[in-house]
Design an enzyme around this catalytic site. Structure first.
Site, PDB file in Angstrom:
ATOM      1  N   HIS A   1      -0.412  -1.538 -10.055  1.00 34.51           N
ATOM      2  CA  HIS A   1      -0.022  -2.948 -10.137  1.00 34.51           C
ATOM      3  C   HIS A   1       0.643  -3.238 -11.475  1.00 34.51           C
ATOM      4  CE1 HIS A   1      -3.630  -3.168  -7.354  1.00 34.51           C
ATOM      5  NE2 HIS A   1      -2.571  -3.364  -6.609  1.00 34.51           N
TER       6      HIS A   1
ATOM      7  N   GLU B   1       0.825  -1.216   0.000  1.00 36.39           N
ATOM      8  CA  GLU B   1       0.000   0.000   0.000  1.00 36.39           C
ATOM      9  C   GLU B   1       0.857   1.263   0.000  1.00 36.39           C
ATOM     10  OE1 GLU B   1      -3.011  -0.253  -0.787  1.00 36.39           O
ATOM     11  OE2 GLU B   1      -3.246  -2.394  -0.421  1.00 36.39           O
TER      12      GLU B   1
ATOM     13  N   HIS C   1       1.761   2.140  -3.454  1.00 36.98           N
ATOM     14  CA  HIS C   1       0.713   2.897  -4.139  1.00 36.98           C
ATOM     15  C   HIS C   1       0.778   4.376  -3.741  1.00 36.98           C
ATOM     16  CE1 HIS C   1      -0.944  -0.576  -5.925  1.00 36.98           C
ATOM     17  NE2 HIS C   1      -1.588  -1.052  -4.882  1.00 36.98           N
TER      18      HIS C   1
END
Ligand SMILES: [Zn+2]
Length: 155
Positions: A135, A126, A129
């Site tokens: 991804h 996370e 991100h």
């Protein structure tokens, strides 16, 4: 100190904890079609990412989150720093599922770690991100790299 922390990796992936939602790839807020966020404004200045962690996390949870950040510190130039007066920062909070906003969004942006999400692997995922990455298997240009194999020729 962090290196001596025993990590409780629960063996689950972020997308296994998601609510039924419109999240992209299970754990990203919908945003754009790029794999990485190329918008300069979405990058974290000086590779420093200010953060705060909700007080609702246990001491053990905090150790896991700290160990995930320590991995970045050991292997990259990225530094997660406790928020001072920075305007833009990551708010690590409890919630439904585990997901994050891709890249620096401005202001306090949430990174959600719900039940089953506090493992080092998931937190690293996370945080990636929040740094601006999507991804790899969902890259918009993935079809350019698929190799076609003619099975008949190989028999
Ligand atoms: Zn993800």
């Amino acid at each position: 100190m962090l290196n001596s922390v025993s990590i409780d990796n629960q063996g689950t992936q972020p997308w296994q904890h998601q609510p039924d939602s419109g999240l992209v790839g299970g754990d990203l807020l919908p945003e754009d079609a790029k794999n990485g966020n190329k918008n300069a404004a979405a990058k974290w200045p000086n590779a420093q990412v200010p953060y705060v962690i909700s007080s609702s996390f246990s001491a053990k949870d905090r150790q896991v989150i700290a160990s995930a950040m320590a991995m970045y510190h050991q292997k990259t130039c990225i530094r997660f720093v406790a928020r001072g007066t920075q305007k833009d920062y990551v708010k690590i909070v409890r919630g439904n599922g585990c997901w994050a906003v891709k890249g620096r969004a401005g202001g306090g942006q949430e990174l959600i770690l719900g039940d089953g999400c506090v493992s080092r692997a998931t937190v690293v995922h996370e945080l990636m991100h929040a740094l601006g990455f999507s991804h790899e298997h969902q890259r918009p240009d993935q079809k350019k790299f698929i190799v076609r194999v003619n099975m008949i020729d190989s028999l």
